[in-house]
Design a protein around this motif. Sequence first.
Motif, PDB file in Angstrom:
ATOM      1  N   ILE A 197       0.866  -1.177   0.000  1.00 43.50           N
ATOM      2  CA  ILE A 197       0.000   0.000   0.000  1.00 43.50           C
ATOM      3  C   ILE A 197       0.907   1.233   0.000  1.00 43.50           C
ATOM      4  N   PRO A 198       1.100   1.881  -1.140  1.00 43.31           N
ATOM      5  CA  PRO A 198       1.979   3.052  -1.184  1.00 43.31           C
ATOM      6  C   PRO A 198       1.458   4.178  -0.308  1.00 43.31           C
ATOM      7  N   LEU A 199       2.377   4.957   0.245  1.00 42.93           N
ATOM      8  CA  LEU A 199       1.994   6.145   0.991  1.00 42.93           C
ATOM      9  C   LEU A 199       1.664   7.266   0.011  1.00 42.93           C
ATOM     10  N   GLY A 200       1.026   8.297   0.516  1.00 39.46           N
ATOM     11  CA  GLY A 200       0.637   9.427  -0.322  1.00 39.46           C
ATOM     12  C   GLY A 200       0.835  10.732   0.408  1.00 39.46           C
ATOM     13  N   VAL A 201       0.657  11.817  -0.310  1.00 41.20           N
ATOM     14  CA  VAL A 201       0.872  13.150   0.245  1.00 41.20           C
ATOM     15  C   VAL A 201      -0.370  14.000  -0.007  1.00 41.20           C
ATOM     16  N   ASP A 202      -0.664  14.851   0.934  1.00 43.12           N
ATOM     17  CA  ASP A 202      -1.819  15.741   0.827  1.00 43.12           C
ATOM     18  C   ASP A 202      -1.435  16.916  -0.069  1.00 43.12           C
ATOM     19  N   THR A 203      -1.755  16.802  -1.356  1.00 43.74           N
ATOM     20  CA  THR A 203      -1.383  17.852  -2.300  1.00 43.74           C
ATOM     21  C   THR A 203      -2.230  19.114  -2.141  1.00 43.74           C
ATOM     22  N   GLY A 204      -3.265  19.043  -1.298  1.00 41.54           N
ATOM     23  CA  GLY A 204      -3.998  20.249  -0.946  1.00 41.54           C
ATOM     24  C   GLY A 204      -3.258  21.083   0.082  1.00 41.54           C
ATOM     25  N   ARG A 205      -2.266  20.505   0.697  1.00 44.77           N
ATOM     26  CA  ARG A 205      -1.416  21.235   1.656  1.00 44.77           C
ATOM     27  C   ARG A 205      -0.010  21.418   1.115  1.00 44.77           C
ATOM     28  N   PHE A 206       0.507  20.379   0.436  1.00 48.95           N
ATOM     29  CA  PHE A 206       1.866  20.460  -0.091  1.00 48.95           C
ATOM     30  C   PHE A 206       1.802  20.805  -1.573  1.00 48.95           C
ATOM     31  N   TYR A 207       1.991  22.071  -1.869  1.00 48.12           N
ATOM     32  CA  TYR A 207       1.983  22.587  -3.227  1.00 48.12           C
ATOM     33  C   TYR A 207       2.888  23.819  -3.262  1.00 48.12           C
ATOM     34  N   PRO A 208       3.342  24.246  -4.445  1.00 48.77           N
ATOM     35  CA  PRO A 208       4.201  25.427  -4.520  1.00 48.77           C
ATOM     36  C   PRO A 208       3.474  26.662  -3.994  1.00 48.77           C
ATOM     37  N   ARG A 209       4.048  27.308  -3.005  1.00 51.42           N
ATOM     38  CA  ARG A 209       3.364  28.411  -2.331  1.00 51.42           C
ATOM     39  C   ARG A 209       3.580  29.775  -2.976  1.00 51.42           C
ATOM     40  N   GLY A 293       2.229  21.668   8.924  1.00 53.85           N
ATOM     41  CA  GLY A 293       2.372  21.242   7.540  1.00 53.85           C
ATOM     42  C   GLY A 293       2.496  22.413   6.593  1.00 53.85           C
ATOM     43  N   ASP A 294       1.804  23.511   6.888  1.00 54.16           N
ATOM     44  CA  ASP A 294       1.891  24.698   6.043  1.00 54.16           C
ATOM     45  C   ASP A 294       3.288  25.311   6.107  1.00 54.16           C
ATOM     46  N   ALA A 295       3.872  25.354   7.308  1.00 56.73           N
ATOM     47  CA  ALA A 295       5.237  25.870   7.441  1.00 56.73           C
ATOM     48  C   ALA A 295       6.220  24.981   6.695  1.00 56.73           C
ATOM     49  N   LEU A 296       5.987  23.667   6.736  1.00 59.46           N
ATOM     50  CA  LEU A 296       6.852  22.735   6.029  1.00 59.46           C
ATOM     51  C   LEU A 296       6.742  22.941   4.520  1.00 59.46           C
ATOM     52  N   PHE A 315      10.233   4.410   2.389  1.00 68.81           N
ATOM     53  CA  PHE A 315       9.427   5.163   1.432  1.00 68.81           C
ATOM     54  C   PHE A 315      10.004   6.560   1.208  1.00 68.81           C
ATOM     55  N   GLY A 316      10.146   7.360   2.257  1.00 74.02           N
ATOM     56  CA  GLY A 316      10.665   8.715   2.126  1.00 74.02           C
ATOM     57  C   GLY A 316       9.569   9.722   1.875  1.00 74.02           C
ATOM     58  N   LEU A 317       8.695   9.924   2.870  1.00 71.21           N
ATOM     59  CA  LEU A 317       7.558  10.813   2.696  1.00 71.21           C
ATOM     60  C   LEU A 317       8.007  12.252   2.432  1.00 71.21           C
ATOM     61  N   SER A 318       9.092  12.684   3.080  1.00 65.21           N
ATOM     62  CA  SER A 318       9.561  14.057   2.864  1.00 65.21           C
ATOM     63  C   SER A 318       9.964  14.277   1.404  1.00 65.21           C
ATOM     64  N   LEU A 319      10.526  13.248   0.763  1.00 70.49           N
ATOM     65  CA  LEU A 319      10.862  13.359  -0.656  1.00 70.49           C
ATOM     66  C   LEU A 319       9.620  13.623  -1.498  1.00 70.49           C
ATOM     67  N   LEU A 320       8.547  12.917  -1.188  1.00 70.16           N
ATOM     68  CA  LEU A 320       7.318  13.090  -1.952  1.00 70.16           C
ATOM     69  C   LEU A 320       6.712  14.471  -1.687  1.00 70.16           C
ATOM     70  N   GLU A 321       6.745  14.915  -0.436  1.00 69.04           N
ATOM     71  CA  GLU A 321       6.237  16.244  -0.108  1.00 69.04           C
ATOM     72  C   GLU A 321       7.016  17.323  -0.851  1.00 69.04           C
ATOM     73  N   ALA A 322       8.348  17.176  -0.885  1.00 66.08           N
ATOM     74  CA  ALA A 322       9.178  18.167  -1.571  1.00 66.08           C
ATOM     75  C   ALA A 322       8.844  18.237  -3.054  1.00 66.08           C
ATOM     76  N   GLN A 323       8.670  17.081  -3.687  1.00 66.30           N
ATOM     77  CA  GLN A 323       8.326  17.070  -5.110  1.00 66.30           C
ATOM     78  C   GLN A 323       6.931  17.651  -5.331  1.00 66.30           C
ATOM     79  N   ALA A 324       6.014  17.401  -4.390  1.00 72.57           N
ATOM     80  CA  ALA A 324       4.678  17.993  -4.498  1.00 72.57           C
ATOM     81  C   ALA A 324       4.739  19.516  -4.433  1.00 72.57           C
ATOM     82  N   CYS A 325       5.746  20.047  -3.743  1.00 72.70           N
ATOM     83  CA  CYS A 325       5.948  21.496  -3.671  1.00 72.70           C
ATOM     84  C   CYS A 325       6.816  22.003  -4.808  1.00 72.70           C
ATOM     85  N   GLY A 326       7.158  21.120  -5.749  1.00 74.63           N
ATOM     86  CA  GLY A 326       7.816  21.541  -6.968  1.00 74.63           C
ATOM     87  C   GLY A 326       9.311  21.386  -7.025  1.00 74.63           C
ATOM     88  N   LEU A 327       9.934  20.714  -6.041  1.00 76.31           N
ATOM     89  CA  LEU A 327      11.382  20.607  -6.020  1.00 76.31           C
ATOM     90  C   LEU A 327      11.883  19.367  -6.756  1.00 76.31           C
TER      91      LEU A 327
END
Length: 422
Positions: A197-209, A293-296, A315-327
């Motif tokens: 079961i892959p993990l996921g990221v909340d793209t409603g919170r993690f997006y380019p600000r 999460g918003d500060a992150l 898995f590396g959830l922070s990696l997925l969050e960073a990519q969701a924010c455009g990095l």
Amino acid sequence: MLTPPPVFRPPAPGERLRVVDLVQFHSPISGGVKRFIEDKCRFFETVPEVEHCVVVPGEAHGEDRWGASRIHTVASPRLIFSASYRVLRDRASIRRIVIGFRPHVIEVGDPYLTAWIGRRVAEELPAKLVGFYHSDYPRAWHRTAGRFCGDWAGRNFERVVTAYMKRLYERMDAVVVATPPLETMWRERGLRQVRRIPLGVDTGRFYPRGPAEAARTRAEWGVPGEARVLLFVGRLAREKRIDWLVRVFEGLKAGDPRLHLVLVGDGEWRGRVQAWAAASGGRIHWRPYLHSGDALAGAYTAADVFTHAGMGETFGLSLLEAQACGLPAVASAGSGLEGTVLPLAGNAVVGWDDETAWAEAIRAALAAGAGPAARTARHAAVKGGFAWWSTYEKLTNLYRELAGVPPPGRVTGQVRPIGRWA
């Protein structure tokens, strides 16, 4: 006369499915596992037919609610050599909480004492038992033993720990992993009840600000607006190989006066990180653990490249969050992070001990750019393949399957931030 063992009873019609999480590696400043539990609580607020309880270690006994979930804190001693983790070992308190809740499913997130306590309570009730493979323990033990006693000892430790974990997991009703390599590894070792079961990221919170928030965050960091920023977010500990990131950065910074390294988090190596920052002439920056999460998301938005040199990840959830924010993201090969580094421009998985390859990958990631169009494309790729609610929908359907409850189909609706994560 022998007493027959208790018989598992599925929820009666109209009765809610009760789920307990026993969480050893949870602390106020922990990362991926804490985020996993928080998002699970958010999800279950939208699923009224499920009742959820979480047991975590803490400084003192306590009871709270996160959304619709009950949170029980069990007074626990500190884990040796850890800045934040505690040992969830009070069998009597854990048993009292779980027996009182009478769950149909118990999930444990580590293979140590908590897992055995969970197994015994599951047999007593009885309840179905699920193990979530949150960390690659055999490889972690291989590295630790190999560092002090040589690679031969490391390989033997890995073999012993793997055999131990197989014996533990064979007694569970399901074992959940997040990536295909981990699924393959355990199936090859004869574990048939593995579920991926892959993990996921909340793209409603993690997006380019946007540039305004990026500029504000950089000002807080003390980083010039024209700087090119490498970022790491996570626990400051040996296994994250922050010393390697600093070493690669030191090799790069002479050729690029605009390059800065920002390390965000807390842990056993905080003192070392602060010392490196103090000696860097303002080119290395430490920022404390971010609870919001918003500060992150703002921190990810303020950087140009995300780097993660840790080994033994699942898995590396922070990696997925960073990519969701455009990095763009650079990570170590053989680390368990390969599947989380998406096939996007600037992303790279490189040899864990190849300093030249790391430097080249970071230069390529910087060249790929983190402009608005590139950030939007990376965010869309994460959003299209790693919806966070899908993780918990699949978990919930696994719980239903184990407990003999027919799945009702899609169970999610609009999920809103709650409580301390808003």
